[in-house]
Design an enzyme around this catalytic site. Sequence first.
Site, PDB file in Angstrom:
ATOM      1  N   TYR A 127      35.488  29.095   8.786  1.00 41.98           N
ATOM      2  CA  TYR A 127      34.485  30.080   8.415  1.00 41.98           C
ATOM      3  C   TYR A 127      33.872  30.641   9.692  1.00 41.98           C
ATOM      4  O   TYR A 127      33.506  29.885  10.591  1.00 41.98           O
ATOM      5  CB  TYR A 127      33.390  29.438   7.561  1.00 41.98           C
ATOM      6  CG  TYR A 127      32.291  30.383   7.126  1.00 41.98           C
ATOM      7  CD1 TYR A 127      31.014  30.285   7.679  1.00 41.98           C
ATOM      8  CD2 TYR A 127      32.518  31.356   6.170  1.00 41.98           C
ATOM      9  CE1 TYR A 127      29.995  31.148   7.274  1.00 41.98           C
ATOM     10  CE2 TYR A 127      31.501  32.231   5.764  1.00 41.98           C
ATOM     11  CZ  TYR A 127      30.239  32.114   6.321  1.00 41.98           C
ATOM     12  OH  TYR A 127      29.231  32.967   5.932  1.00 41.98           O
TER      13      TYR A 127
ATOM     14  N   ASP B 181      35.041  30.023  18.290  1.00 42.53           N
ATOM     15  CA  ASP B 181      33.809  30.225  17.517  1.00 42.53           C
ATOM     16  C   ASP B 181      33.009  28.928  17.614  1.00 42.53           C
ATOM     17  O   ASP B 181      33.269  27.978  16.875  1.00 42.53           O
ATOM     18  CB  ASP B 181      34.135  30.585  16.066  1.00 42.53           C
ATOM     19  CG  ASP B 181      32.855  30.768  15.269  1.00 42.53           C
ATOM     20  OD1 ASP B 181      32.943  31.192  14.089  1.00 42.53           O
ATOM     21  OD2 ASP B 181      31.759  30.470  15.792  1.00 42.53           O
TER      22      ASP B 181
ATOM     23  N   LYS C  92      22.987  29.343  15.868  1.00 37.38           N
ATOM     24  CA  LYS C  92      22.311  28.071  15.601  1.00 37.38           C
ATOM     25  C   LYS C  92      21.525  27.537  16.806  1.00 37.38           C
ATOM     26  O   LYS C  92      20.453  28.054  17.118  1.00 37.38           O
ATOM     27  CB  LYS C  92      23.347  27.065  15.078  1.00 37.38           C
ATOM     28  CG  LYS C  92      24.025  27.564  13.780  1.00 37.38           C
ATOM     29  CD  LYS C  92      25.026  26.590  13.236  1.00 37.38           C
ATOM     30  CE  LYS C  92      25.880  27.212  12.150  1.00 37.38           C
ATOM     31  NZ  LYS C  92      25.261  27.238  10.831  1.00 37.38           N
TER      32      LYS C  92
END
Length: 428
Positions: free
Chosen positions: A142, A237, A265
């Site tokens: 994802y 990523d 994050k």
Amino acid sequence: MGRSEEFFARAKRVLPGGVNSPVRAFGSVGGVPRFVRRGLGSRIVDEDGKEYLDLVCSWGPLLLGHAAQPALDAARAAMENGLTFGAPTAAEVEIAELITQNVPHVEMIRMVNSGTEAVMSALRVARGFTGRDKVIKFSGCYHGHCDSMLVKAGSGALTFGRPNSAGVTAGAAADTLLAAYNDPQSVERLFRENPGQVACVIVEPVAANMGVVPPQDGFLQALRRLCDENGALLIFDEVITGFRLCFGGAAQAFGVTPDLVTYGKIIGGGMPVGAYGGRREIMEMVSPLGPVYQAGTLSGNPVAMAAGLATLRALHERPELYSRVNRLGALLRGELENRLGPSCAVTGVGSLCCVFFTPGPVRCYEDAQRADTAQYARFFHYALDHGLYLAPAQFEAMFLSAAHTEEDVRFAAGVIADAAAYAKEGDA
Ligand code: KE4
């Protein structure tokens, strides 16, 4: 009716599914999402005053724990000067310098507002730099919700059985090629079938959105080699792994250098920040310097930068935080491997952990898909009822923070073991 129930009933009238991000809706585990009133350290308290040991930690940003003083103090001080200016500020330079001076493969970086935005922008830069259209991603990984990445996507897309979202046109998905995680041959085949057309390979260097699936030995190195052989860029990523495994993220931990990296994050310390960066010659493609356009009203927001800078400074100045949080992760995995039977696979890297309700090994999307999500739902609610807040979905990760203690980890391991036993009884 408790306050979470009341809020959820109200929320469902005005927010799709009652939430602002699907996985929070408890859709795959059922029940009422707990509306959180506050967090402190390794714990959260819901609107009904119930306290939980938190192993979600807002899905990764809170490596220092909830309401960590460095981020709070810095954000509080910054907001006294105003919330946003739409003009350059010193904090943007300082956080960019801290990263580029300490993460060798990031020579230049651009701040954005989310991991999705970081990925969307990095893909555009890779296409602009190479002049090629196609991108290779891995089933079950994802990378946020930009159209081209919602193809066999993980996390909530996988949880809700819509790895290919409605509204994503065939055109938008046409240039996205799918490979199998931990299967370099599947990547080699795509390069062979699409000679000279692949701009980049984007990968979660530790897959953490189909549950946690670590890279097998040599996998990341093979991706590096294949990208070099085929003139494509390698994008890590690191929205989850960045600044979590160590300051240099998975690239440093596994010794593989990507051409571009995306962050989210932790880089914001709990505030909305994403970023993408990498080799100078690639990043100089980005507007206003180069022809690849990307912009954002609140990019580099001074309050968010202050929180992120304070968090990264704390992590950089106190490397013992990494050894401690990674040791806690190893302790949790060890405890779970000793307590759970062979019907559960325990995986993880550093402070990331996962319990799959399927026998191991779990090395890719197909393996993860065998997990018994009905058992996971029973497991989740048992844990919740016993004061442990886990991801409300099998295809996510457990996140530890520097605010967790060994006592927290042993408590969590005990509840998880009991919850797994309870979940399996339900099948009896
Ligand atoms: P955001 O747009 O949610 O900030 O980041 C997207 C993203 C990109 N890349 C990776 C590897 C990610 O894990 C994420 C987002 N992670 C999920 C948790 N699995 C966010 C939780 C949610 O969607 O609510």
